[in-house]
Every structure is written in structure tokens, then in C-alpha cells.
Write a protein that holds these residues in place. Sequence first.
Motif, short mmCIF file in Angstrom:
data_model
loop_
_atom_site.label_atom_id
_atom_site.label_comp_id
_atom_site.label_asym_id
_atom_site.label_seq_id
_atom_site.Cartn_x
_atom_site.Cartn_y
_atom_site.Cartn_z
N SER A 1 1.03 -1.09 -0.09
CA SER A 1 0.01 -0.03 -0.03
C SER A 1 0.94 1.22 0.05
O SER A 1 0.52 2.31 -0.58
CB SER A 1 -0.87 0.00 1.25
OG SER A 1 -0.22 -0.07 2.67
N ARG A 2 2.11 1.23 0.51
CA ARG A 2 2.94 2.29 0.51
C ARG A 2 3.37 2.71 -0.67
O ARG A 2 3.62 3.59 -1.30
CB ARG A 2 4.20 2.12 1.63
CG ARG A 2 5.01 3.30 1.64
CD ARG A 2 6.19 3.00 3.01
NE ARG A 2 6.49 4.35 3.20
CZ ARG A 2 7.55 5.28 2.57
NH1 ARG A 2 7.97 4.69 1.48
NH2 ARG A 2 8.10 6.10 3.13
N ALA A 3 3.79 1.51 -1.60
CA ALA A 3 4.42 1.57 -2.92
C ALA A 3 3.19 2.20 -3.60
O ALA A 3 3.45 2.86 -4.66
CB ALA A 3 4.85 0.24 -3.45
N VAL A 4 2.03 1.73 -3.51
CA VAL A 4 0.80 2.33 -4.46
C VAL A 4 0.79 3.85 -4.13
O VAL A 4 0.65 4.51 -5.13
CB VAL A 4 -0.39 1.56 -3.99
CG1 VAL A 4 -1.71 2.18 -4.68
CG2 VAL A 4 -0.39 0.30 -4.63
N ALA A 5 0.88 4.05 -2.94
CA ALA A 5 0.59 5.66 -2.52
C ALA A 5 1.71 6.49 -3.36
O ALA A 5 1.82 7.58 -3.77
CB ALA A 5 0.63 5.90 -0.94
N ALA A 6 2.88 5.71 -2.99
CA ALA A 6 4.16 6.60 -3.52
C ALA A 6 4.12 6.46 -5.15
O ALA A 6 4.51 7.85 -5.85
CB ALA A 6 5.50 6.05 -3.16
N GLU A 7 3.67 5.56 -5.57
CA GLU A 7 3.61 5.76 -7.47
C GLU A 7 2.47 6.62 -7.86
O GLU A 7 2.60 7.48 -8.72
CB GLU A 7 3.39 4.21 -7.70
CG GLU A 7 3.12 4.29 -9.28
CD GLU A 7 4.22 4.56 -10.06
OE1 GLU A 7 4.07 4.82 -11.32
OE2 GLU A 7 5.28 4.59 -9.45
N ALA A 8 1.35 6.56 -6.89
CA ALA A 8 0.44 7.44 -7.29
C ALA A 8 0.75 9.00 -7.08
O ALA A 8 0.33 9.84 -8.14
CB ALA A 8 -1.08 7.15 -6.72
N ALA A 9 1.49 9.23 -6.17
CA ALA A 9 1.81 10.68 -6.08
C ALA A 9 2.79 11.19 -7.01
O ALA A 9 3.02 12.01 -7.51
CB ALA A 9 2.43 10.84 -4.64
N ARG A 10 3.78 9.97 -7.23
CA ARG A 10 5.05 10.43 -8.49
C ARG A 10 4.38 10.60 -9.67
O ARG A 10 4.87 11.41 -10.55
CB ARG A 10 5.59 8.90 -8.50
CG ARG A 10 6.65 9.26 -9.48
CD ARG A 10 7.61 7.87 -10.09
NE ARG A 10 6.85 7.17 -10.68
CZ ARG A 10 6.50 7.38 -11.97
NH1 ARG A 10 7.25 8.44 -12.56
NH2 ARG A 10 5.81 6.67 -12.62
N ARG A 11 2.95 10.06 -9.77
CA ARG A 11 2.52 10.45 -11.06
C ARG A 11 1.48 11.85 -11.05
O ARG A 11 0.83 12.10 -12.03
CB ARG A 11 1.29 9.24 -11.50
CG ARG A 11 2.01 7.88 -12.00
CD ARG A 11 1.12 7.16 -12.52
NE ARG A 11 1.67 5.61 -12.50
CZ ARG A 11 1.10 4.46 -12.97
NH1 ARG A 11 -0.09 4.75 -13.64
NH2 ARG A 11 1.81 3.55 -13.00
N GLY A 12 1.71 12.37 -10.11
CA GLY A 12 1.02 13.55 -10.04
C GLY A 12 -0.51 13.79 -9.24
O GLY A 12 -1.21 14.68 -9.18
N HIS A 13 -1.00 12.55 -8.85
CA HIS A 13 -2.29 12.56 -8.39
C HIS A 13 -2.35 13.16 -6.81
O HIS A 13 -1.33 12.83 -5.97
CB HIS A 13 -2.62 11.07 -8.27
CG HIS A 13 -2.92 10.31 -9.63
ND1 HIS A 13 -3.67 10.91 -10.48
CD2 HIS A 13 -2.29 9.31 -10.38
CE1 HIS A 13 -3.67 10.23 -11.68
NE2 HIS A 13 -2.63 9.06 -11.55
N GLN A 14 -3.49 13.48 -6.42
CA GLN A 14 -3.68 13.87 -5.09
C GLN A 14 -4.09 12.37 -4.38
O GLN A 14 -5.10 11.96 -4.32
CB GLN A 14 -4.67 15.13 -4.82
CG GLN A 14 -5.10 15.17 -3.41
CD GLN A 14 -6.32 16.45 -3.56
OE1 GLN A 14 -6.89 16.63 -4.60
NE2 GLN A 14 -6.72 16.60 -2.25
N VAL A 15 -3.16 12.23 -3.34
CA VAL A 15 -3.10 10.96 -2.68
C VAL A 15 -3.55 11.35 -1.15
O VAL A 15 -2.79 11.89 -0.57
CB VAL A 15 -1.94 10.18 -2.67
CG1 VAL A 15 -2.05 8.78 -2.05
CG2 VAL A 15 -1.53 9.88 -4.23
N VAL A 16 -4.60 10.25 -0.69
CA VAL A 16 -4.82 10.59 0.96
C VAL A 16 -4.92 9.02 1.34
O VAL A 16 -5.12 8.14 1.00
CB VAL A 16 -6.23 10.93 1.14
CG1 VAL A 16 -6.77 10.89 2.63
CG2 VAL A 16 -6.47 12.43 0.64
N CYS A 17 -3.92 8.96 2.44
CA CYS A 17 -3.76 7.76 3.08
C CYS A 17 -4.26 7.67 4.57
O CYS A 17 -4.16 8.54 5.19
CB CYS A 17 -2.20 7.37 3.17
SG CYS A 17 -1.23 7.04 2.03
N ALA A 18 -5.37 6.47 4.58
CA ALA A 18 -6.05 6.51 5.84
C ALA A 18 -5.62 5.41 6.60
O ALA A 18 -5.68 4.27 5.80
CB ALA A 18 -7.71 6.26 5.68
#
Length: 324
Positions: free
Chosen positions: A13-30
Amino acid sequence: MRILVLGGNRFLSRAVAAEAARRGHQVVCANRGQSGAIPPGVTTLRWDRSEPAPDELTDGEPYDAVVDVSRTPSHVRRALAAVPDAHWVFVSTVSVYADDTDPAGPGVGRLREAIDDDVDPTASVDAYGGMKVACERLVLDAVPGAAVVRPGLIVGPGDPSGRFAYWARRSEATGDVLAPGRPDDVVQVIDVRDLAAWIVTLAEERTGGVFDAVGEPLPIGDLLALCLPHARLVWVDHAFLEAEGVEPWSGPDSIPLWLPRPAYDGMLAHDAGPAIAAGLELRPVADTTHDTRGWLEADPAARIGGITLEREADLLDRWSALTP
């Protein structure tokens, strides 16, 4: 896109959040904030999913996609109730399949009985797989067009299980190295970074369906040759290892990646084709080995499973005495 990652502070899940942020998405982790740090560039909020969703989860702009890795049915129910209108990507497991001898995948492979209640997932594979079946059904019933991905063995830098790290640590070894079972036993691994990248792509493209999220199946002899190119692999019989009390799969007295045969012929032999057709891209095993070794060298506290070198040497001596 605005993406909600339920978790975001451990391995996949951390890798998913990191990749989404790298692509410029607004990411919220709960998450509960108890299992590690979130990656840079994302927003975090505290949510223990044994409790109702906090207001701040849904007070802002709506989410375009949700990524969930939970194995607990009640947690999935609460999240679906809180964020019902986004595109969901649910991360399940090949442990949902009831027959480990059979590599049949979605729509064909027989599933375990669903367990709708929260039980201890460490009690058995049946408990873990059964709850994941229930979680899958909750998502698919509530979110038309949701994606469900069923990974096999996820490996790479940051792997908390230490399974693949056992082999990556040995990657520069020379001389004899114990190789378990037969060289033609089929296995497969998937790099956490490849899986995370594909999950973000599924969210971006609003892809639906059920997929086995696996690497290409290959003989373990080929995989270990890629991991340990300078070693001499000594193949040791399944029955001998079992008689010596060596544990399969993972743990301190195990040989990681080793599974008894034919009981587990299908578990690490699923078809990667549908996932690849849906956008999954796989890096070479040698690259995963190199990067995992680099992570191990940079983090002395990183977990490594498996038998000790002393135990391995003793087993090789015993095996040599039995084989001319």
C-alpha cells in the motif's frame, strides 16, 4: 485524480501511494499510524477501521478511486459505506483459491468458502483466504466495475516477510548453495513496484474485472540461477528436507520459496497473461534481486527469513552422505 489509499504505510500500500503521488495524483492515506511512515507527497489521516469513518475522510472533495488491501470484512464494509461512489481496486490474494494443486484462475479456479465474520487471519490459510473471498464479494457487489487483483508472492525492496530477501542476500555467493526440491518446480514472484504501478493504472483507467496479479511462472532452477549467478546449486530432495524438519515457504527454519510438491503445484503457477494484457509490466527477476540486495545493505534491520548458513551446511553434508 484524488485517490484514497487505505493503508499507505506498509510495503504494497505504501508503494501504491508513492507511485500515485509520483504520477501527480492527490493521494490521501487513511490508517492507524502504527505501521510505518507514509511516503512523501501524500496526505494522511488517522482511521482505525474498527470504528466509524471520521468526518475528515469525506469532508473534502470526492475521491476518484480507492485502493484497499484489507483482509477484514468489517473494515471493508465500513470503507464501502464511507466511500461508495469511487472506482475501487481491491487487493486480494491467490490464497482465495481452494485447491493449491490447480493453477486455474478467475472464473475457473474453485474458491474457498467465504468467511463473513472477522476472525484471526493467522489461524489458517482457510481463515485468511476465506475472509479475502468475503471482502472481494463485498466490493464487487457494492461497486459495479470494480477491480480485484489476486497477487501471488510479492517481493522486492521493503518486503516485510523476508522470503525473497533470503535469496537476494545470497546473490553474490559462490560455491555450494542448497536448492530445494527439483529445478523444474514452477514458481512465480511479482515485484512490489510493478504491482503498485499496475494498481495505479487500474485506478486511472477505471479498469474492472478480477485478475491474478502474478509474475511469469518459471522453473525454480531458472529463478535461482538468475538470483545466484555465481553459485553452484545443489538440488536437495523434497522428502529429505521434510524428514529433516525444514519448514517450507517462510519462517526461521524454512527455505523460502520452497513448497511441497505436488500439493502446491498450482499455487505459484497462475497465468499472468490476462494481467499483462490489462497493463501489468514486469521487470526482470535479476533487477528485483539487485534492488532487494541494495535495500538489505542499506537497512541492517531489514528482515531476512530462512535457515542459517550453519543449518544449510549441515543439511548439505547430510545430503552428500546419502548421494554418491
